[in-house]
Design a protein around this motif. Sequence first.
Motif, PDB file in Angstrom:
ATOM      1  N   CYS A 102      71.581  10.413  80.408  1.00  0.00           N
ATOM      2  CA  CYS A 102      72.913  10.107  80.941  1.00  0.00           C
ATOM      3  C   CYS A 102      73.360  11.158  81.955  1.00  0.00           C
ATOM      4  CB  CYS A 102      73.941   9.983  79.824  1.00  0.00           C
ATOM      5  SG  CYS A 102      73.984  11.401  78.709  1.00  0.00           S
ATOM      6  N   VAL A 103      72.819  12.377  81.832  1.00  0.00           N
ATOM      7  CA  VAL A 103      73.159  13.490  82.716  1.00  0.00           C
ATOM      8  C   VAL A 103      71.869  14.219  83.087  1.00  0.00           C
ATOM      9  CG1 VAL A 103      74.457  15.653  82.977  1.00  0.00           C
ATOM     10  CG2 VAL A 103      75.423  13.777  81.613  1.00  0.00           C
ATOM     11  N   GLU A 104      71.802  14.677  84.329  1.00  0.00           N
ATOM     12  CA  GLU A 104      70.631  15.443  84.770  1.00  0.00           C
ATOM     13  C   GLU A 104      71.082  16.572  85.690  1.00  0.00           C
ATOM     14  OE1 GLU A 104      66.476  14.824  87.357  1.00  0.00           O
ATOM     15  OE2 GLU A 104      67.859  13.146  87.020  1.00  0.00           O
ATOM     16  N   LEU A 105      70.532  17.747  85.487  1.00  0.00           N
ATOM     17  CA  LEU A 105      70.716  18.878  86.385  1.00  0.00           C
ATOM     18  C   LEU A 105      69.382  19.134  87.063  1.00  0.00           C
ATOM     19  CD1 LEU A 105      72.814  21.274  84.117  1.00  0.00           C
ATOM     20  CD2 LEU A 105      73.660  19.844  85.986  1.00  0.00           C
ATOM     21  N   SER A 106      69.356  18.907  88.375  1.00  0.00           N
ATOM     22  CA  SER A 106      68.115  19.072  89.127  1.00  0.00           C
ATOM     23  C   SER A 106      68.205  20.339  89.962  1.00  0.00           C
ATOM     24  CB  SER A 106      67.880  17.852  90.027  1.00  0.00           C
ATOM     25  OG  SER A 106      66.573  17.870  90.563  1.00  0.00           O
ATOM     26  N   PHE A 107      67.033  20.818  90.423  1.00  0.00           N
ATOM     27  CA  PHE A 107      66.992  22.101  91.122  1.00  0.00           C
ATOM     28  C   PHE A 107      66.201  21.966  92.421  1.00  0.00           C
ATOM     29  CE2 PHE A 107      67.285  22.734  86.588  1.00  0.00           C
ATOM     30  CZ  PHE A 107      68.401  23.552  86.482  1.00  0.00           C
ATOM     31  N   ASP A 108      66.714  22.621  93.448  1.00  0.00           N
ATOM     32  CA  ASP A 108      66.067  22.623  94.753  1.00  0.00           C
ATOM     33  C   ASP A 108      66.134  24.045  95.284  1.00  0.00           C
ATOM     34  OD1 ASP A 108      64.987  22.008  97.209  1.00  0.00           O
ATOM     35  OD2 ASP A 108      66.833  21.177  98.028  1.00  0.00           O
ATOM     36  N   GLN A 144      68.873  25.102  97.613  1.00  0.00           N
ATOM     37  CA  GLN A 144      70.251  25.145  97.123  1.00  0.00           C
ATOM     38  C   GLN A 144      70.373  26.184  96.025  1.00  0.00           C
ATOM     39  OE1 GLN A 144      71.705  20.653  97.519  1.00  0.00           O
ATOM     40  NE2 GLN A 144      72.924  21.839  96.116  1.00  0.00           N
ATOM     41  N   SER A 145      71.483  26.908  96.039  1.00  0.00           N
ATOM     42  CA  SER A 145      71.649  27.990  95.068  1.00  0.00           C
ATOM     43  C   SER A 145      71.935  27.478  93.668  1.00  0.00           C
ATOM     44  CB  SER A 145      72.775  28.927  95.517  1.00  0.00           C
ATOM     45  OG  SER A 145      73.985  28.204  95.684  1.00  0.00           O
ATOM     46  N   GLY A 146      72.713  26.419  93.534  1.00  0.00           N
ATOM     47  CA  GLY A 146      73.108  25.938  92.220  1.00  0.00           C
ATOM     48  C   GLY A 146      72.435  24.632  91.855  1.00  0.00           C
ATOM     49  N   PRO A 147      72.620  24.159  90.619  1.00  0.00           N
ATOM     50  CA  PRO A 147      72.027  22.887  90.195  1.00  0.00           C
ATOM     51  C   PRO A 147      72.676  21.697  90.893  1.00  0.00           C
ATOM     52  CG  PRO A 147      73.458  23.763  88.484  1.00  0.00           C
ATOM     53  CD  PRO A 147      73.372  24.820  89.545  1.00  0.00           C
ATOM     54  N   ILE A 148      71.928  20.611  90.971  1.00  0.00           N
ATOM     55  CA  ILE A 148      72.384  19.353  91.562  1.00  0.00           C
ATOM     56  C   ILE A 148      72.610  18.368  90.426  1.00  0.00           C
ATOM     57  CG2 ILE A 148      71.805  17.474  93.145  1.00  0.00           C
ATOM     58  CD1 ILE A 148      69.900  19.531  94.525  1.00  0.00           C
ATOM     59  N   LEU A 149      73.771  17.734  90.409  1.00  0.00           N
ATOM     60  CA  LEU A 149      74.165  16.888  89.292  1.00  0.00           C
ATOM     61  C   LEU A 149      73.859  15.415  89.559  1.00  0.00           C
ATOM     62  CD1 LEU A 149      75.697  16.554  86.551  1.00  0.00           C
ATOM     63  CD2 LEU A 149      77.799  16.345  87.909  1.00  0.00           C
ATOM     64  N   PHE A 150      73.299  14.751  88.537  1.00  0.00           N
ATOM     65  CA  PHE A 150      73.108  13.304  88.558  1.00  0.00           C
ATOM     66  C   PHE A 150      73.733  12.725  87.294  1.00  0.00           C
ATOM     67  CE2 PHE A 150      69.781  14.917  91.247  1.00  0.00           C
ATOM     68  CZ  PHE A 150      69.700  14.002  92.291  1.00  0.00           C
ATOM     69  N   HIS A 210      73.105   8.205  89.825  1.00  0.00           N
ATOM     70  CA  HIS A 210      73.922   8.563  90.983  1.00  0.00           C
ATOM     71  C   HIS A 210      73.913  10.078  91.198  1.00  0.00           C
ATOM     72  CE1 HIS A 210      75.668   4.519  91.329  1.00  0.00           C
ATOM     73  NE2 HIS A 210      75.745   4.548  89.998  1.00  0.00           N
ATOM     74  N   ARG A 211      73.687  10.478  92.427  1.00  0.00           N
ATOM     75  CA  ARG A 211      73.839  11.899  92.759  1.00  0.00           C
ATOM     76  C   ARG A 211      75.319  12.179  92.987  1.00  0.00           C
ATOM     77  NH1 ARG A 211      70.693  15.719  97.240  1.00  0.00           N
ATOM     78  NH2 ARG A 211      72.098  17.506  96.984  1.00  0.00           N
ATOM     79  N   ILE A 212      75.776  13.303  92.432  1.00  0.00           N
ATOM     80  CA  ILE A 212      77.188  13.666  92.487  1.00  0.00           C
ATOM     81  C   ILE A 212      77.342  14.991  93.233  1.00  0.00           C
ATOM     82  CG2 ILE A 212      79.263  14.166  91.140  1.00  0.00           C
ATOM     83  CD1 ILE A 212      78.239  11.299  90.772  1.00  0.00           C
ATOM     84  N   TRP A 213      78.101  14.954  94.319  1.00  0.00           N
ATOM     85  CA  TRP A 213      78.473  16.198  95.016  1.00  0.00           C
ATOM     86  C   TRP A 213      79.820  16.637  94.452  1.00  0.00           C
ATOM     87  CZ3 TRP A 213      75.537  12.484  97.192  1.00  0.00           C
ATOM     88  CH2 TRP A 213      74.453  12.872  97.984  1.00  0.00           C
ATOM     89  N   THR A 214      79.884  17.863  93.959  1.00  0.00           N
ATOM     90  CA  THR A 214      81.075  18.293  93.235  1.00  0.00           C
ATOM     91  C   THR A 214      81.336  19.775  93.441  1.00  0.00           C
ATOM     92  OG1 THR A 214      82.038  18.490  91.019  1.00  0.00           O
ATOM     93  CG2 THR A 214      79.651  18.658  91.168  1.00  0.00           C
ATOM     94  N   ASP A 215      82.606  20.154  93.294  1.00  0.00           N
ATOM     95  CA  ASP A 215      82.957  21.576  93.230  1.00  0.00           C
ATOM     96  C   ASP A 215      83.041  22.016  91.774  1.00  0.00           C
ATOM     97  OD1 ASP A 215      85.267  20.355  92.353  1.00  0.00           O
ATOM     98  OD2 ASP A 215      86.511  21.034  94.027  1.00  0.00           O
ATOM     99  N   TRP A 216      82.542  21.169  90.879  1.00  0.00           N
ATOM    100  CA  TRP A 216      82.492  21.352  89.424  1.00  0.00           C
ATOM    101  C   TRP A 216      83.864  21.223  88.766  1.00  0.00           C
ATOM    102  CZ3 TRP A 216      77.816  20.548  87.825  1.00  0.00           C
ATOM    103  CH2 TRP A 216      76.749  20.859  88.679  1.00  0.00           C
ATOM    104  N   ALA A 217      84.828  20.749  89.538  1.00  0.00           N
ATOM    105  CA  ALA A 217      86.128  20.349  88.972  1.00  0.00           C
ATOM    106  C   ALA A 217      86.405  18.891  89.332  1.00  0.00           C
ATOM    107  CB  ALA A 217      87.251  21.247  89.482  1.00  0.00           C
ATOM    108  N   THR A 218      86.182  18.539  90.593  1.00  0.00           N
ATOM    109  CA  THR A 218      86.378  17.173  91.062  1.00  0.00           C
ATOM    110  C   THR A 218      85.103  16.670  91.741  1.00  0.00           C
ATOM    111  OG1 THR A 218      87.267  17.946  93.186  1.00  0.00           O
ATOM    112  CG2 THR A 218      88.847  17.521  91.426  1.00  0.00           C
TER     113      THR A 218
END
Length: 336
Positions: free
Chosen positions: A219-225, A228-234, A251-259
């Motif tokens: 249901c949730v995935e943290l991917s790494f590239d 990019q410095s931080g994890p990528i959220l799916f 779905h790939r999610i671009w976020t500031d980790w709040a919104t």
Amino acid sequence: MLVRTGSHWSFESERALENIVADHLQSLLSLNLLHRQYLCQGEICDLVATNVDRQLVIIELKNSEDRYIVQQLTRYYESLTLEQPWSDQLDYTQPARLIAIAPSFHRHNFIDRKYNRLSLEFFTFQVIQQQERFWLQLSSVDAHDTTSIPLNYTEVSLPPDDDLPAPPQRLLEALGAMPPDAQQTILALRDRVLRFDPRIQEVETAESIGYGRGQKNWCVELSFDRKQSGPILFLWLPLLSHRHKKAIGRHRIWTDWATILYWAHVPSGLGQAKPMEEWQQIPPEKHPRKTLAGGKFKYVANGFSPNVALHFGCTEQTASLQAIVDAALQQWQARL
């Protein structure tokens, strides 16, 4: 960016080392960067630079000891002097400087340098931790000069006596390059996901960390590239297409980790979708063959609108990342 090996710290990859050296070339070596990963006569030079005297400077970086760095620099020198790029900024009549940067040098490097006619300089580097701060220290093997610059990295602080398993080392390494508040937000997100249902497992793969049951039902995935410095959220959420009213997609999610800022349906991998602002910073010749917004694939990420949250399963319009994650968790639970 950094990885811990026993009591020592090092860069997670040669690319991470290159990023730091390229960004701080003036502070470290009093040089001006001309190009990174420059392709010339079939050879790829890590860094090409110059100094106030317009000398050609070629820099080869190694994240571990290497026996053949002198031969590499010699080939790069040959290729660049044949092609002579940046002739308005470089004086090719002057001797070039060839610089090797590595954590240590094999004795063969010194033998090869001894019988080479070019000017070769060896620099060693190490990552130093002083209390909560990290530094890159660069030392000349010949002149014994040392230069240090601070690294934008902090060791992640974990809550004491947590009943959850420790976060995977890969996640901690990625979080270290992020601000402390972002670190704690992502750890809190992980905590929320793992506590939602006892059947949720934390599954590590070569590219990411998934949350769900086994290798497939996530249901949730943290991917790494490495770029990019931080994890990528799916997140696994409903597809918006009317043909798939009940279908769930990744779905790939671009976020500031709040919104949530942007989103795009990406069935696998990292995908090619980017926000339009990012595409506008990339030369058009590097865009995908298909038009950005047309064809079979959609390459422009969608700006997130709060009313999309209703389609994703929220009870009200919102751009809250926490609310959308909760919707993904609830729908995952309903599918079991």
